[in-house]
Design a protein around this motif. Structure first.
Motif, PDB file in Angstrom:
ATOM      1  N   ARG A  23       0.829  -1.207   0.000  1.00 40.77           N
ATOM      2  CA  ARG A  23       0.000   0.000   0.000  1.00 40.77           C
ATOM      3  C   ARG A  23       0.867   1.261   0.000  1.00 40.77           C
ATOM      4  O   ARG A  23       0.521   2.254  -0.632  1.00 40.77           O
ATOM      5  CB  ARG A  23      -0.914   0.010   1.232  1.00 40.77           C
ATOM      6  CG  ARG A  23      -2.068  -0.976   1.137  1.00 40.77           C
ATOM      7  CD  ARG A  23      -3.003  -0.904   2.319  1.00 40.77           C
ATOM      8  NE  ARG A  23      -3.530   0.445   2.471  1.00 40.77           N
ATOM      9  CZ  ARG A  23      -3.719   1.038   3.659  1.00 40.77           C
ATOM     10  NH1 ARG A  23      -3.435   0.400   4.773  1.00 40.77           N
ATOM     11  NH2 ARG A  23      -4.203   2.251   3.721  1.00 40.77           N
ATOM     12  N   GLN A  24       2.005   1.203   0.703  1.00 40.42           N
ATOM     13  CA  GLN A  24       2.877   2.378   0.797  1.00 40.42           C
ATOM     14  C   GLN A  24       3.597   2.681  -0.517  1.00 40.42           C
ATOM     15  O   GLN A  24       4.093   3.788  -0.693  1.00 40.42           O
ATOM     16  CB  GLN A  24       3.877   2.199   1.943  1.00 40.42           C
ATOM     17  CG  GLN A  24       3.215   2.343   3.301  1.00 40.42           C
ATOM     18  CD  GLN A  24       4.132   1.994   4.454  1.00 40.42           C
ATOM     19  OE1 GLN A  24       5.115   1.273   4.299  1.00 40.42           O
ATOM     20  NE2 GLN A  24       3.799   2.507   5.639  1.00 40.42           N
ATOM     21  N   THR A  25       3.657   1.728  -1.438  1.00 43.37           N
ATOM     22  CA  THR A  25       4.234   2.027  -2.755  1.00 43.37           C
ATOM     23  C   THR A  25       3.307   2.937  -3.557  1.00 43.37           C
ATOM     24  O   THR A  25       3.746   3.656  -4.435  1.00 43.37           O
ATOM     25  CB  THR A  25       4.513   0.744  -3.567  1.00 43.37           C
ATOM     26  OG1 THR A  25       3.292   0.049  -3.797  1.00 43.37           O
ATOM     27  CG2 THR A  25       5.512  -0.159  -2.855  1.00 43.37           C
ATOM     28  N   VAL A  26       2.024   2.883  -3.224  1.00 43.59           N
ATOM     29  CA  VAL A  26       1.031   3.727  -3.904  1.00 43.59           C
ATOM     30  C   VAL A  26       0.773   5.007  -3.112  1.00 43.59           C
ATOM     31  O   VAL A  26       0.620   6.081  -3.680  1.00 43.59           O
ATOM     32  CB  VAL A  26      -0.297   2.945  -4.095  1.00 43.59           C
ATOM     33  CG1 VAL A  26      -1.368   3.813  -4.728  1.00 43.59           C
ATOM     34  CG2 VAL A  26      -0.064   1.681  -4.911  1.00 43.59           C
ATOM     35  N   ASP A  27       0.738   4.847  -1.784  1.00 35.59           N
ATOM     36  CA  ASP A  27       0.449   5.978  -0.888  1.00 35.59           C
ATOM     37  C   ASP A  27       1.450   5.937   0.267  1.00 35.59           C
ATOM     38  O   ASP A  27       1.332   5.120   1.171  1.00 35.59           O
ATOM     39  CB  ASP A  27      -0.990   5.870  -0.365  1.00 35.59           C
ATOM     40  CG  ASP A  27      -1.335   6.943   0.656  1.00 35.59           C
ATOM     41  OD1 ASP A  27      -0.555   7.895   0.849  1.00 35.59           O
ATOM     42  OD2 ASP A  27      -2.417   6.824   1.282  1.00 35.59           O
ATOM     43  N   GLU A  28       2.427   6.821   0.231  1.00 35.75           N
ATOM     44  CA  GLU A  28       3.496   6.823   1.237  1.00 35.75           C
ATOM     45  C   GLU A  28       2.979   7.040   2.653  1.00 35.75           C
ATOM     46  O   GLU A  28       3.647   6.677   3.619  1.00 35.75           O
ATOM     47  CB  GLU A  28       4.529   7.904   0.902  1.00 35.75           C
ATOM     48  CG  GLU A  28       5.312   7.624  -0.360  1.00 35.75           C
ATOM     49  CD  GLU A  28       6.270   8.752  -0.694  1.00 35.75           C
ATOM     50  OE1 GLU A  28       6.424   9.698   0.105  1.00 35.75           O
ATOM     51  OE2 GLU A  28       6.877   8.685  -1.777  1.00 35.75           O
ATOM     52  N   THR A  29       1.809   7.639   2.805  1.00 33.85           N
ATOM     53  CA  THR A  29       1.267   7.931   4.142  1.00 33.85           C
ATOM     54  C   THR A  29       0.406   6.790   4.685  1.00 33.85           C
ATOM     55  O   THR A  29      -0.142   6.904   5.779  1.00 33.85           O
ATOM     56  CB  THR A  29       0.436   9.228   4.110  1.00 33.85           C
ATOM     57  OG1 THR A  29      -0.696   9.039   3.246  1.00 33.85           O
ATOM     58  CG2 THR A  29       1.277  10.402   3.644  1.00 33.85           C
ATOM     59  N   ALA A  30       0.269   5.696   3.927  1.00 31.19           N
ATOM     60  CA  ALA A  30      -0.567   4.570   4.370  1.00 31.19           C
ATOM     61  C   ALA A  30      -0.061   4.039   5.705  1.00 31.19           C
ATOM     62  O   ALA A  30       1.152   3.936   5.937  1.00 31.19           O
ATOM     63  CB  ALA A  30      -0.563   3.468   3.325  1.00 31.19           C
ATOM     64  N   GLU A  31      -1.004   3.729   6.578  1.00 23.60           N
ATOM     65  CA  GLU A  31      -0.675   3.192   7.909  1.00 23.60           C
ATOM     66  C   GLU A  31      -1.384   1.861   8.128  1.00 23.60           C
ATOM     67  O   GLU A  31      -2.286   1.496   7.375  1.00 23.60           O
ATOM     68  CB  GLU A  31      -1.108   4.197   8.983  1.00 23.60           C
ATOM     69  CG  GLU A  31      -0.335   5.499   8.943  1.00 23.60           C
ATOM     70  CD  GLU A  31      -0.781   6.465  10.038  1.00 23.60           C
ATOM     71  OE1 GLU A  31      -1.576   6.055  10.913  1.00 23.60           O
ATOM     72  OE2 GLU A  31      -0.319   7.608  10.012  1.00 23.60           O
TER      73      GLU A  31
END
Length: 142
Positions: A55-63
């Protein structure tokens, strides 16, 4: 034959198999539950973090949120169930086998190892995964 209800079924089991009849397949279930839980425990953290990294490859702020944990749990459940499915299938076979004509518990399978051996020889390796797909679908929510 068909049972008329729970009491009828329990009564039949008691008459034909005695106390042992109520515990058929329980040994296989006990053998299955420890590795199932261990694999699930091991895989959950790995799966959750792998999903988070993706998910962080698409959205760096994903938690790490509820959906990520849910997906990790579903993945871990599928892997654990797949790893221990042969034991669950053997447990089912041991549970539903009928007592021998003399009333003894000497049915088709004498125990876990004997059931594995007989099934492998007569039905092949694929028999251990019959019914896997519906089981996977049922495990996803858990």
């Amino acid at each position: 034959g068909a049972y008329r209800g729970v009491v009828s079924g329990l009564s039949y089991m008691w008459r034909t198999e005695g106390m042992k009849g109520f515990f058929k397949g329980n040994g296989a279930n006990c053998v299955r539950i420890v590795p199932n839980s261990a694999v699930k425990f091991l895989c959950y953290d790995h799966m959750s973090h792998a999903i988070l990294r993706a998910r962080q490859t698409v959205d760096e702020t994903a938690e790490m949120d509820v959906l990520t944990r849910l997906a990790g749990g579903a993945g871990a459940g599928i892997i654990a169930m797949s790893a221990t499915y042969p034991l669950d299938m053997v447990r089912g076979r041991l549970t539903v086998q009928k007592a021998a004509a003399d009333g003894s518990m000497n049915g088709q399978y004498r125990g876990i190892a004997h059931a594995f051996s007989v099934i492998l020889q007569k039905e092949g390796m694929g028999a251990f995964y019959k019914g896997w797909t519906p089981s996977v679908i049922g495990v996803i929510p858990y």
